[in-house]
Design a protein around this motif. Sequence first.
Motif, short mmCIF file in Angstrom:
data_model
loop_
_atom_site.label_atom_id
_atom_site.label_comp_id
_atom_site.label_asym_id
_atom_site.label_seq_id
_atom_site.Cartn_x
_atom_site.Cartn_y
_atom_site.Cartn_z
N ILE A 13 0.84 -1.20 0.00
CA ILE A 13 0.00 0.00 0.00
C ILE A 13 0.88 1.25 0.00
CG2 ILE A 13 -1.78 1.27 1.25
CD1 ILE A 13 -2.77 -1.38 2.35
N HIS A 29 1.16 -5.30 3.64
CA HIS A 29 0.02 -5.83 4.39
C HIS A 29 -0.43 -7.13 3.75
CE1 HIS A 29 -0.92 -2.27 6.92
NE2 HIS A 29 -0.42 -1.59 5.91
N LEU A 91 -3.52 4.75 -3.35
CA LEU A 91 -4.60 5.42 -2.63
C LEU A 91 -4.82 6.83 -3.18
CD1 LEU A 91 -3.70 4.39 1.01
CD2 LEU A 91 -5.54 3.48 -0.40
N ALA A 94 -9.05 8.07 0.36
CA ALA A 94 -8.96 6.78 1.04
C ALA A 94 -9.35 5.64 0.11
CB ALA A 94 -9.87 6.78 2.27
N VAL A 239 -9.76 6.09 6.69
CA VAL A 239 -8.32 6.20 6.48
C VAL A 239 -7.91 5.40 5.25
CG1 VAL A 239 -6.06 5.63 7.47
CG2 VAL A 239 -7.87 6.58 8.93
N ASP A 240 -8.50 4.22 5.10
CA ASP A 240 -8.14 3.32 4.00
C ASP A 240 -9.32 2.39 3.78
OD1 ASP A 240 -7.06 1.51 2.22
OD2 ASP A 240 -5.51 0.77 3.57
N THR A 287 -12.69 0.71 7.83
CA THR A 287 -12.03 1.76 7.04
C THR A 287 -11.24 2.74 7.90
OG1 THR A 287 -13.88 3.35 7.07
CG2 THR A 287 -13.92 1.64 5.37
N ARG A 290 -5.51 1.11 8.47
CA ARG A 290 -4.87 0.81 7.20
C ARG A 290 -4.79 -0.70 6.99
NH1 ARG A 290 -2.10 4.64 4.41
NH2 ARG A 290 -0.56 3.14 3.63
N SER A 294 -8.63 -5.41 8.74
CA SER A 294 -8.95 -4.34 9.69
C SER A 294 -10.33 -4.50 10.32
CB SER A 294 -8.86 -2.98 8.98
OG SER A 294 -9.59 -2.99 7.77
#
Length: 316
Positions: A13, A29, A91, A94, A239-240, A287, A290, A294
Motif C-alpha cells: 500500500i 500488508h 490510494l 482513502a 483512512v483506508d 475503514t 490501514r 482491519s
Amino acid sequence: MIVSIGEVLIDFIALQEGKLKDVKSFEKHPGGAPANVAVGLSRLGVESALVSKVGDDPFGDFLLERLRDEGVKTFIPRDPERHTGVVFVQLTGARPEFILYDGVAYFNLKPEDVETALLEKAEIVHFGSVLFAREPSRSTLFGILEELKGKIPLSYDVNIRPDLWRGREEGMLRDIERALKLADIVKLGDGELAYLRDNGINPEDFDLKLLAVTLGEKGSELMSGGAKVRIPAYRVEPVDTTGAGDAFMAALLAGLHYSNMVGREAIDGEQLRRIGRFANLVAALSTTLRGAWSVPKMEEIVLMKEVRELYQRSSR
C-alpha cells in the motif's frame, strides 16, 4: 466452519497519495479478498478456513504465519514453480486502485491441492471471481462449486477485476453468469451491478437466497425472497477503504451464522435489517485502519446495539 477459496497475497500500500509512478514507499500488508473474508470471520468469532496456494518464498511464510495468528485454519500448499501473489495499491483519498500481478501461485490451484472432505463439512463455502481469470484455477474452482451445488450453501463476491481480463471481457461475463447460477448468497458493489446490467446480466434474475449490494457512502441494499431493505451507512472518517467490501462480506456471513439463517430459502425484512446493520457497521469500522485485515474483533464491538441484536440473541 465457513471456508473461503481463493487468492491470498501481499498488498503493498502506497504511503503517499497520488499516481503510482510518483510513489516512493509502500507498506506491506496481507490481503486477497477471500483471505480477507476468512480473517474477518475469525475476528468476528466464527470458525473459518482458507483454501489457497502460495509460493515457497518469504512472502508465503509471512502470509501463512499471519493467517495462523488470526486463527484461520489454512489449507494452503506451497508452489515450487510460482511465487506468492503481490498487489500494489494506490490510494487516492482513502479509495484504492490496484495493480495485480499475474503468473502467481494461487492461479496454479489444482484439484489435488484441495481437500474436498473439508468443503463437504463446511457451513458455507465462499469464493470470488479472481481465480476464474486464469487456468488451472478456473477449472479447479468451477469443478468444486459444481460438485458442492445443492449440498453446501455457496457464497459469491463478484469482485470484478477488469485488469485481469483485458481483451477477454466476454469470457469474464460468461464466467460471472455461470457463477451466479451456482451461488446461493451474492454480494457486489453498485458499480459492478450497473456494469453487469449494461451487459445483459441482472443478478436479481437468478435463484439466489440472498443478494447484497453495497452502495458506498449510501449504505447497502439486501434482498431475499420478496423482502428488500435499504440500510444507511455508518459515518466514520475513513483512512483506508482497502478491504471494506470484504469486511462487509465477512460480517454478512457472520450475521447469517449468528441469526441461524444459513440455508434458509428466504429471509424476512426484519432479519435482513439486523444482518445489514451489522455488516454496514463492521465495514465502516474497518475503514478507520490501514490494510485489508482491519475488521474489529468481536470483543471490541459486542456491546454495540447492532452487534447485540445478532450475537447475544444467538448466544441464548
